[in-house]
Design a protein around this motif. Sequence first.
Motif, PDB file in Angstrom:
ATOM      1  N   THR A  51       7.236 -23.493   3.433  1.00 25.15           N
ATOM      2  CA  THR A  51       6.892 -24.751   3.199  1.00 25.15           C
ATOM      3  C   THR A  51       7.853 -25.564   2.519  1.00 25.15           C
ATOM      4  OG1 THR A  51       5.897 -24.265   1.227  1.00 25.15           O
ATOM      5  CG2 THR A  51       4.391 -23.906   3.115  1.00 25.15           C
ATOM      6  N   THR A  57       4.904 -18.934   4.182  1.00 26.40           N
ATOM      7  CA  THR A  57       3.761 -19.434   4.912  1.00 26.40           C
ATOM      8  C   THR A  57       3.686 -18.730   6.294  1.00 26.40           C
ATOM      9  OG1 THR A  57       2.238 -21.168   5.628  1.00 26.40           O
ATOM     10  CG2 THR A  57       4.588 -21.453   5.999  1.00 26.40           C
ATOM     11  N   ASP A  59       1.533 -20.216   8.322  1.00 32.60           N
ATOM     12  CA  ASP A  59       0.866 -21.302   9.295  1.00 32.60           C
ATOM     13  C   ASP A  59       2.133 -22.227   9.537  1.00 32.60           C
ATOM     14  OD1 ASP A  59      -0.406 -23.509  10.275  1.00 32.60           O
ATOM     15  OD2 ASP A  59      -1.099 -24.061   8.477  1.00 32.60           O
ATOM     16  N   ALA A  62       2.073 -26.061   8.637  1.00 35.28           N
ATOM     17  CA  ALA A  62       2.603 -26.208   7.181  1.00 35.28           C
ATOM     18  C   ALA A  62       4.135 -26.059   6.691  1.00 35.28           C
ATOM     19  CB  ALA A  62       1.663 -25.310   6.189  1.00 35.28           C
ATOM     20  N   ALA A  63       4.942 -25.445   7.847  1.00 29.62           N
ATOM     21  CA  ALA A  63       6.137 -25.211   7.605  1.00 29.62           C
ATOM     22  C   ALA A  63       7.129 -26.397   7.750  1.00 29.62           C
ATOM     23  CB  ALA A  63       6.458 -24.086   8.568  1.00 29.62           C
TER      24      ALA A  63
END
Length: 205
Positions: A51, A57, A59, A62-63
């Motif tokens: 992130t 992460t 996800d 969100a990266a």
Amino acid sequence: MTMLYDLWRQSLAGLRLLVALTLLLGLAYPLVVLGFGQVAAPWQARGSLVTADGSHTTDPNAAVGSALLGQVVDDPDLFQDRPSAAGDGYDTLSTYGSNYGPEEPALVEQIEQRRAEVAEREGVAESQVPPDAVTASGSGLDPDISVAYADLQVPRVAAANGLSEQQVADLVEEHTSGRTWGTLGEPRVNVLLLNLAVRQAVEGG
């Protein structure tokens, strides 16, 4: 008739073996490995995503990038990565090297041009520019630079971001990885993680 019957039996046996191995090696084995990876190392199994604050992460939404893949650095105030021959630069759909040999005139010209550009940007003599600053990796996606190339950029990054050179040098040291298994390769610095740390230091005052 007997010959046809034997041929049919052999073909059926071969077909059964094909189906069995396809299910075992093409379906079951990959699913087992994938499942093991998701449990044992979920971050690495899902692409080693990070992130904006440099944390891990799983996800993708969100990266800001992957610790395993280099990316074009478009901010001149941050650490620059090494050149890339993958597409227009760090293109994951066109991963490859230049395929130029060491005596190729086009490669020699590229290296000389890059060396002059890096030396001017960093305010140093061309003889101080390390090799990875002017040559692309074989994959074109290398996320790391040498410690020498990172150290070369410390004064510029520090001045551009209002940080002390010691602060930035400490960040380089914190993001330096040693040789793989203690023997393979050279110490290296992950450009994405280092740049995220620089931004965090600026925001933190």
